[in-house]
Enzyme design. Structure first.
Site, PDB file in Angstrom:
ATOM      1  N   ASP A 109       4.321  -1.595  11.199  1.00 47.42           N
ATOM      2  CA  ASP A 109       3.829  -0.262  10.884  1.00 47.42           C
ATOM      3  C   ASP A 109       3.278   0.315  12.180  1.00 47.42           C
ATOM      4  OD1 ASP A 109       2.882   1.441   8.252  1.00 47.42           O
ATOM      5  OD2 ASP A 109       1.674   1.797  10.042  1.00 47.42           O
ATOM      6  N   ARG A 159       9.571   2.403  11.118  1.00 47.97           N
ATOM      7  CA  ARG A 159      10.545   1.981  10.110  1.00 47.97           C
ATOM      8  C   ARG A 159      11.897   1.656  10.752  1.00 47.97           C
ATOM      9  NH1 ARG A 159      10.112   7.936   7.481  1.00 47.97           N
ATOM     10  NH2 ARG A 159       7.962   7.258   7.581  1.00 47.97           N
ATOM     11  N   ASP A 169       0.796  -1.232   0.000  1.00 48.25           N
ATOM     12  CA  ASP A 169       0.000   0.000   0.000  1.00 48.25           C
ATOM     13  C   ASP A 169       0.831   1.285   0.000  1.00 48.25           C
ATOM     14  OD1 ASP A 169       1.007  -0.366   2.531  1.00 48.25           O
ATOM     15  OD2 ASP A 169      -0.891  -0.306   3.588  1.00 48.25           O
ATOM     16  N   HIS A 170       2.097   1.198   0.413  1.00 45.10           N
ATOM     17  CA  HIS A 170       2.912   2.418   0.496  1.00 45.10           C
ATOM     18  C   HIS A 170       3.571   2.754  -0.837  1.00 45.10           C
ATOM     19  CE1 HIS A 170       2.414   1.795   4.778  1.00 45.10           C
ATOM     20  NE2 HIS A 170       3.158   2.830   5.075  1.00 45.10           N
ATOM     21  N   SER A 192       7.158   6.805  13.007  1.00 43.80           N
ATOM     22  CA  SER A 192       7.009   5.534  12.304  1.00 43.80           C
ATOM     23  C   SER A 192       7.805   4.381  12.927  1.00 43.80           C
ATOM     24  CB  SER A 192       7.453   5.757  10.862  1.00 43.80           C
ATOM     25  OG  SER A 192       8.241   4.710  10.395  1.00 43.80           O
ATOM     26  N   ARG A 223      -0.275  12.396  10.620  1.00 45.48           N
ATOM     27  CA  ARG A 223       1.049  12.981  10.874  1.00 45.48           C
ATOM     28  C   ARG A 223       1.262  14.222  10.021  1.00 45.48           C
ATOM     29  NH1 ARG A 223       4.230   7.280  11.424  1.00 45.48           N
ATOM     30  NH2 ARG A 223       3.576   7.048  13.580  1.00 45.48           N
TER      31      ARG A 223
HETATM   32  C1  MIC Z   1       4.198   6.071   8.372  1.00 50.59           C
HETATM   33  O1  MIC Z   1       3.038   6.390   8.459  1.00 50.59           O
HETATM   34  O2  MIC Z   1       5.139   6.804   8.738  1.00 50.59           O
HETATM   35  C2  MIC Z   1       4.518   4.747   7.798  1.00 50.59           C
HETATM   36  C3  MIC Z   1       5.122   4.981   6.482  1.00 50.59           C
HETATM   37  O3  MIC Z   1       3.345   3.995   7.612  1.00 50.59           O
HETATM   38  C4  MIC Z   1       5.437   4.028   8.749  1.00 50.59           C
HETATM   39  C5  MIC Z   1       6.018   2.811   8.243  1.00 50.59           C
HETATM   40  C6  MIC Z   1       7.142   3.035   7.336  1.00 50.59           C
HETATM   41  O4  MIC Z   1       7.953   3.951   7.533  1.00 50.59           O
HETATM   42  O5  MIC Z   1       7.262   2.222   6.426  1.00 50.59           O
HETATM   43  C7  MIC Z   1       4.868   3.709  10.117  1.00 50.59           C
HETATM   44  O6  MIC Z   1       4.040   4.449  10.585  1.00 50.59           O
HETATM   45  O7  MIC Z   1       5.341   2.798  10.785  1.00 50.59           O
HETATM   46 FE1  SF4 Z   2      -0.023   4.548   5.185  1.00 49.86          FE
HETATM   47 FE2  SF4 Z   2       1.356   5.188   7.404  1.00 49.86          FE
HETATM   48 FE3  SF4 Z   2      -0.147   6.981   6.149  1.00 49.86          FE
HETATM   49 FE4  SF4 Z   2      -1.305   5.031   7.415  1.00 49.86          FE
HETATM   50  S1  SF4 Z   2      -0.051   6.628   8.330  1.00 49.86           S
HETATM   51  S2  SF4 Z   2      -1.860   5.782   5.391  1.00 49.86           S
HETATM   52  S3  SF4 Z   2       0.079   3.344   7.056  1.00 49.86           S
HETATM   53  S4  SF4 Z   2       1.666   5.996   5.347  1.00 49.86           S
END
Ligand code: MIC
Ligand code: SF4
Length: 659
Positions: A119, A537, A64-65, A535, A379
């Site tokens: 995630d 990550r 999805d990313h 995140s 965020r």
């Molecule tokens: C995000 O919202 O920052 C992400 C991208 O979903 C991350 C995961 C990632 O960095 O791949 C998360 O929230 O863990």
């Molecule tokens: Fe995707 Fe992270 Fe954004 Fe949720 S917060 S939509 S998991 S990138």
């Protein structure tokens, strides 16, 4: 004394330890989820562990990313994810199916189950009564290999919801109200458990909006009880058999209680650049807006989309802005198409994007320079939108849609009566984009596809007793993982290639960081409070490790990042005396004596001759993992040892049968 929902689930899954706040426990994990941006690394690690088939009840791999596919990299990663899932017993959600958290809530999350996901918004499933936590990919790989998940027993904070929401006020405003009160650090070491009369009037997707964005408080997770509302949702998804009643006992022994009167909440916004900087829409005023984005795992349910469609029906979006809409899943899109809501959105001028993360992670739709962007996401860290000087406000779908029509930030109560609409009693259930894994007999012969962007995992040696090097970088409070390891369209496709992605570490803070770190043969990062917020990550630990970062010395850490640092052999240390932070200047030569990490840890500033005592929150097991060079070498040795003793036991048993 009775028990909370949290405690009931944890005690039912306890493998080691016992329920006592801050003591370390290990719990059995029933379900795991990964998404593509963290998943490639998680499955590379799972392969390195060497277990042929996942040992969980259910593991799902979502895409999805990374769906832009501006070159071969993302597409190759998708092929890898599809084939590695098939071989190792993981359900694969094909690209185009939707956002992991929305899909998991619709199709798989179950009350009373434990889950970890690579995630940070995995707690979305708390909306259905699952104890769901974000974790690094390596922890997820270990859970798939059957290892229990270790946490410190958090405080359980009861969030008592009373009263009823006023028209135009919605679930997003409830979580914004909590963030207004506790800010982005107030949840650290805590689980937020919702209870009270107000809970009954919140649907499961609304509950999930709250548990999803609860992550922004730094909490371990958030959870709702499983009640009649949960049962109705599961029934509408055709899986009533997954329902169990799960409610807190009369006297659940919450460590703290926060009461929120739903009737007193008004439409709110988180101001740039922090989800905790919350004000009411009226206070912020009617500022001109250049972009509105509706979607993300926080607000992409059918209800959220229908609200937007109802507000936009028969209108045209304001001339000064553009509007993007990302529905959360194919189920949502199918309903919007069938009900005609999709037509209303399109007719009003919405740009309908793929049902994926999209602009939330900077995958397209970056706002113009200096723009105000109003988003229903979770965020708004500086630069995350892809435009460094954009000002992102986080709001409800009601506020977003009203703003799209008016062109200025708008309190939807100005529009008059709130729209009313009904949600389906039965959702369209169509699981044809979930691929089931191969059966155990066919799996061993299956080939895993690996494109040229999938680089092998770097190996890290055990840690010495003394760490040396310069203070490579000194940063302040609330450094997010977006600062450490940026995402977005340019960098995300490199998630399966550590040497390449490491070139972008701290890019927005100090573009020379990666080069300096390598040239110096590594060193230290010095930081303030809440280091590593945001995140899950693990690249924010793995890539600095690759560049030679040996320890991160800060005032305090965010939970998931702290675990990721341990997993990749970077020592997470804090100042015993917070004022010692001031005594280190960037470039100072530092020596940190860690020994076996069980005794005193001392920092010697070689440049100015001073010494400081450092502290850490490491358990003896964490110390062992760190000294081994990280969790991957540790788990391999641990599993080999377990296998060796099983084999020994078996041959002893055979020998005694024979004799
Ligand atoms: C995000 O919202 O920052 C992400 C991208 O979903 C991350 C995961 C990632 O960095 O791949 C998360 O929230 O863990
Ligand atoms: Fe995707 Fe992270 Fe954004 Fe949720 S917060 S939509 S998991 S990138």
């Amino acid at each position: 004394m009775g028990r909370s929902v949290t405690r009931k689930i944890i005690e039912a899954h306890l493998v080691e330890g016992k329920w006592a706040v801050t003591s370390e426990i290990a719990i059995r994990i029933d379900q795991t989820l990964t998404q593509d941006a963290t998943g490639t690394m998680a499955y590379l690690q799972f392969e390195a562990i060497g277990i042929p088939r996942v040992k969980t009840e259910l593991s799902v791999s979502y895409v999805d990313h990374n769906t832009l596919q501006s070159d071969f990299k993302n597409a190759d990663d998708h092929n890898y994810l599809r084939t590695v899932a098939a071989k190792h017993g993981v359900v694969f959600s094909r690209p185009g199916n939707g956002i992991c958290h929305q899909l998991h809530l619709e199709r798989f999350a179950r009350p009373g189950r434990t889950m970890i996901g690579s995630d940070s918004h995995t707690p979305t499933a708390g909306g259905i009564g699952s104890l769901a936590m974000g974790a690094g990919g390596l922890d997820v790989a270990c859970a798939m290999a059957g290892e229990p998940f270790r946490i410190k027993v958090p405080k359980v904070v009861g969030i008592k919801l009373t009263g009823d929401l006023k028209p135009w006020v919605s679930a997003k405003d409830i979580i914004l109200e909590l963030l207004r009160r506790v800010d982005v650090k107030g949840g650290v070491g805590r689980i937020f458990e919702y209870f009270g009369e107000g809970v009954k009037r919140l649907s499961v997707p609304n509950r999930a909006t709250i548990t999803n964005m609860g992550t922004e408080t730094g909490c371990t997770t958030s959870i709702f009880p499983s009640d009649r509302v949960t049962k109705a949702f599961l029934k509408a998804q055709g899986r009533e058999d997954h329902w169990v009643r799960l409610e807190a006992d009369r006297n659940p022994g919450f460590d703290e209680v926060i009461e929120i009167d739903l009737g007193a909440i008004e439409p709110l916004a988180a101001m740039p650049h922090s989800p905790g900087a919350v004000k009411s829409i009226r206070e912020v005023g009617k500022i001109p807006v250049q972009q509105v984005c509706i979607g993300s795992c926080t607000n992409s349910s059918l209800k959220d989309m229908k609200v937007a469609a109802a507000v936009l029906r028969g209108k045209t979006i304001a001339e000064n802005l553009h509007l993007t809409v990302n529905p959360g899943s194919r189920q949502v899109v199918e309903h919007l198409a069938a009900s005609g809501d999709l037509r209303d959105l399109v007719a009003a001028g919405a740009r309908i994007l793929e049902n994926a993360c999209g602009p939330c992670i900077g995958m397209g739709a970056a706002p113009p320079s200096g723009a105000v962007s109003v988003r229903t996401f979770n965020r708004n860290f500086e630069g995350r939108s892809g435009t460094k000087d954009a000002a992102v406000y986080l709001v409800s779908p009601e506020v977003a849609a009203a703003t799209a029509v008016a062109g200025v930030l708008t309190d939807p109560r100005d529009l008059g009566d709130a729209p009313s609409f009904t949600l389906p009693k039965r959702f369209f259930v169509n699981d044809n984009m979930f691929v089931q894994p191969l059966d155990e007999a066919a799996a061993p012969g299956a080939t895993i596809l690996r494109g040229p962007n999938i680089a092998p995992l770097p190996a890290f040696p055990p840690l010495p007793d003394v760490l040396d090097g310069p203070a490579l970088l000194k940063v302040g409070d609330h450094i997010t993982t977006d600062h450490i390891m940026p995402a977005g369209a340019k960098v995300l496709p490199l998630r399966s290639n550590i040497p390449e992605i490491s070139k972008y570490v701290f890019e927005a803070v100090d573009p020379s960081f990666a080069q300096r770190a390598k040239a110096a043969g590594g060193g230290f990062i010095v930081g303030g409070d809440n280091y590593g917020q945001g995140s899950s990550r693990e690249h924010a630990a793995l890539a600095p490790k690759y560049l030679g970062v040996k320890a991160v010395i800060v005032r305090s850490f965010a939970r998931i990042h702290l675990a990721n640092l341990i997993n990749f052999g970077i020592v997470p240390l804090t100042f015993k005396n917070p004022a010692d932070y001031d005594a280190i200047a960037p470039g100072d030569q530092i020596q940190v004596v860690i020994g076996d990490l069980l005794g005193r840890v001392v920092l010697r500033n070689v440049t100015d001759g001073t010494e400081a005592e450092l502290a850490h929150s490491l358990s003896p097991l964490d110390a062992e993992i760190l000294k081994a060079g990280g969790k991957l070498p540790w788990i391999k040795a641990h599993l080999e040892k377990a296998q060796g003793s099983r084999l020994r036991l078996r041959s002893n048993a055979a020998a005694s049968r024979e004799s």
